[in-house]
Motif scaffolding. Structure first.
Motif, PDB file in Angstrom:
ATOM      1  N   ILE A 213      33.359  33.709  36.537  1.00  0.00           N
ATOM      2  CA  ILE A 213      32.433  32.821  37.342  1.00  0.00           C
ATOM      3  C   ILE A 213      31.465  32.011  36.297  1.00  0.00           C
ATOM      4  O   ILE A 213      31.362  32.485  35.073  1.00  0.00           O
ATOM      5  CB  ILE A 213      31.549  33.472  38.413  1.00  0.00           C
ATOM      6  CG1 ILE A 213      30.701  34.546  37.905  1.00  0.00           C
ATOM      7  CG2 ILE A 213      32.449  34.061  39.403  1.00  0.00           C
ATOM      8  CD1 ILE A 213      29.732  35.132  38.987  1.00  0.00           C
ATOM      9  N   GLU A 214      30.531  31.180  36.832  1.00  0.00           N
ATOM     10  CA  GLU A 214      29.653  30.473  36.136  1.00  0.00           C
ATOM     11  C   GLU A 214      28.666  31.562  35.175  1.00  0.00           C
ATOM     12  O   GLU A 214      28.526  32.362  35.696  1.00  0.00           O
ATOM     13  CB  GLU A 214      28.753  29.628  36.903  1.00  0.00           C
ATOM     14  CG  GLU A 214      27.753  28.818  36.351  1.00  0.00           C
ATOM     15  CD  GLU A 214      26.947  28.116  37.290  1.00  0.00           C
ATOM     16  OE1 GLU A 214      25.650  27.707  37.303  1.00  0.00           O
ATOM     17  OE2 GLU A 214      27.342  27.783  38.622  1.00  0.00           O
ATOM     18  N   GLY A 215      28.471  30.991  34.096  1.00  0.00           N
ATOM     19  CA  GLY A 215      27.597  32.057  33.172  1.00  0.00           C
ATOM     20  C   GLY A 215      28.656  32.716  32.266  1.00  0.00           C
ATOM     21  O   GLY A 215      27.842  33.639  31.515  1.00  0.00           O
ATOM     22  N   GLY A 216      29.884  32.812  32.398  1.00  0.00           N
ATOM     23  CA  GLY A 216      30.634  33.686  31.586  1.00  0.00           C
ATOM     24  C   GLY A 216      30.796  35.193  32.271  1.00  0.00           C
ATOM     25  O   GLY A 216      31.416  36.045  31.533  1.00  0.00           O
ATOM     26  N   ILE A 217      30.447  35.249  33.424  1.00  0.00           N
ATOM     27  CA  ILE A 217      30.585  36.622  33.897  1.00  0.00           C
ATOM     28  C   ILE A 217      31.803  37.018  34.434  1.00  0.00           C
ATOM     29  O   ILE A 217      32.548  35.917  35.137  1.00  0.00           O
ATOM     30  CB  ILE A 217      29.319  37.089  35.032  1.00  0.00           C
ATOM     31  CG1 ILE A 217      28.005  36.870  34.441  1.00  0.00           C
ATOM     32  CG2 ILE A 217      29.436  38.269  35.732  1.00  0.00           C
ATOM     33  CD1 ILE A 217      26.882  37.003  35.620  1.00  0.00           C
ATOM     34  N   SER A 218      32.465  38.075  34.222  1.00  0.00           N
ATOM     35  CA  SER A 218      33.695  38.503  34.426  1.00  0.00           C
ATOM     36  C   SER A 218      33.517  39.491  35.790  1.00  0.00           C
ATOM     37  O   SER A 218      32.958  40.409  35.329  1.00  0.00           O
ATOM     38  CB  SER A 218      34.651  38.873  33.560  1.00  0.00           C
ATOM     39  OG  SER A 218      35.696  39.378  33.970  1.00  0.00           O
ATOM     40  N   LEU A 219      33.989  39.229  36.672  1.00  0.00           N
ATOM     41  CA  LEU A 219      34.169  40.269  38.056  1.00  0.00           C
ATOM     42  C   LEU A 219      35.431  40.541  38.427  1.00  0.00           C
ATOM     43  O   LEU A 219      36.478  39.770  38.431  1.00  0.00           O
ATOM     44  CB  LEU A 219      33.378  39.443  39.218  1.00  0.00           C
ATOM     45  CG  LEU A 219      31.967  39.027  39.000  1.00  0.00           C
ATOM     46  CD1 LEU A 219      31.528  38.382  40.288  1.00  0.00           C
ATOM     47  CD2 LEU A 219      31.179  40.073  38.745  1.00  0.00           C
ATOM     48  N   ARG A 220      35.794  41.560  38.711  1.00  0.00           N
ATOM     49  CA  ARG A 220      36.812  42.282  39.603  1.00  0.00           C
ATOM     50  C   ARG A 220      36.744  42.568  41.008  1.00  0.00           C
ATOM     51  O   ARG A 220      35.833  43.322  41.288  1.00  0.00           O
ATOM     52  CB  ARG A 220      37.190  43.632  38.750  1.00  0.00           C
ATOM     53  CG  ARG A 220      38.500  44.204  39.165  1.00  0.00           C
ATOM     54  CD  ARG A 220      39.006  45.640  38.500  1.00  0.00           C
ATOM     55  NE  ARG A 220      39.170  45.319  36.786  1.00  0.00           N
ATOM     56  CZ  ARG A 220      40.338  45.024  36.627  1.00  0.00           C
ATOM     57  NH1 ARG A 220      41.704  45.263  37.237  1.00  0.00           N
ATOM     58  NH2 ARG A 220      40.437  45.111  35.172  1.00  0.00           N
ATOM     59  N   ALA A 221      37.561  41.998  41.635  1.00  0.00           N
ATOM     60  CA  ALA A 221      37.387  42.196  43.071  1.00  0.00           C
ATOM     61  C   ALA A 221      38.180  43.699  43.359  1.00  0.00           C
ATOM     62  O   ALA A 221      39.198  43.912  43.090  1.00  0.00           O
ATOM     63  CB  ALA A 221      38.475  41.335  43.798  1.00  0.00           C
ATOM     64  N   LEU A 222      37.308  44.290  44.316  1.00  0.00           N
ATOM     65  CA  LEU A 222      37.732  45.704  44.645  1.00  0.00           C
ATOM     66  C   LEU A 222      37.511  45.851  46.240  1.00  0.00           C
ATOM     67  O   LEU A 222      36.476  45.427  46.764  1.00  0.00           O
ATOM     68  CB  LEU A 222      36.781  46.899  43.969  1.00  0.00           C
ATOM     69  CG  LEU A 222      36.921  46.819  42.515  1.00  0.00           C
ATOM     70  CD1 LEU A 222      35.578  47.779  42.138  1.00  0.00           C
ATOM     71  CD2 LEU A 222      38.288  47.211  42.085  1.00  0.00           C
ATOM     72  N   PRO A 223      38.519  46.439  47.053  1.00  0.00           N
ATOM     73  CA  PRO A 223      38.334  46.491  48.614  1.00  0.00           C
ATOM     74  C   PRO A 223      37.241  47.384  48.725  1.00  0.00           C
ATOM     75  O   PRO A 223      37.176  48.500  47.813  1.00  0.00           O
ATOM     76  CB  PRO A 223      39.719  47.014  48.896  1.00  0.00           C
ATOM     77  CG  PRO A 223      40.456  47.409  47.659  1.00  0.00           C
ATOM     78  CD  PRO A 223      39.801  46.758  46.760  1.00  0.00           C
ATOM     79  N   PHE A 224      36.575  47.289  49.658  1.00  0.00           N
ATOM     80  CA  PHE A 224      35.523  48.058  50.099  1.00  0.00           C
ATOM     81  C   PHE A 224      35.840  48.937  51.686  1.00  0.00           C
ATOM     82  O   PHE A 224      36.045  48.169  52.402  1.00  0.00           O
ATOM     83  CB  PHE A 224      34.101  47.398  50.435  1.00  0.00           C
ATOM     84  CG  PHE A 224      33.043  48.482  50.792  1.00  0.00           C
ATOM     85  CD1 PHE A 224      32.549  49.338  50.063  1.00  0.00           C
ATOM     86  CD2 PHE A 224      32.568  48.292  52.006  1.00  0.00           C
ATOM     87  CE1 PHE A 224      31.449  50.360  50.252  1.00  0.00           C
ATOM     88  CE2 PHE A 224      31.547  49.154  52.559  1.00  0.00           C
ATOM     89  CZ  PHE A 224      31.237  50.130  51.702  1.00  0.00           C
TER      90      PHE A 224
END
Length: 83
Positions: free
Chosen positions: A57-68
């Motif tokens: 995402i913006e700012g170079g942050i990498s996120l991984r989606a995990l079901p909750f």
């Protein structure tokens, strides 16, 4: 129990391993894979946990989606004595 993390907070610093969730729940949380400073506006969240589950995402942050998975118990469980 699954970790729900902290809500998205604009311009907050995050590090690898932090868990954040959208301000409007969507059934997923997002684990930070590469840290930095969150953007000023909340990103468009995705729920794909298959082949496209990690995004930058913006700012170079990498996120991984995990079901909750929400807990199935609401409140205390009343103990009953055994005979």
């Amino acid at each position: 129990m699954d970790e729900y993390g902290v809500p998205f907070t604009a311009t907050a610093a995050v590090v690898q391993g932090d868990i954040i969730h959208p301000t409007i729940p969507n059934g997923h949380v997002y684990r930070v894979e590469a840290g930095g400073t969150l953007p000023a506006t909340e990103p468009t969240w995705w729920i794909d946990t298959g082949t496209n589950h990690t995004r930058t995402i913006e700012g170079g942050i990498s996120l991984r989606a995990l079901p909750f998975y929400r807990p199935l118990v609401h409140g205390h469980i009343k103990a009953e004595p055994l005979p």
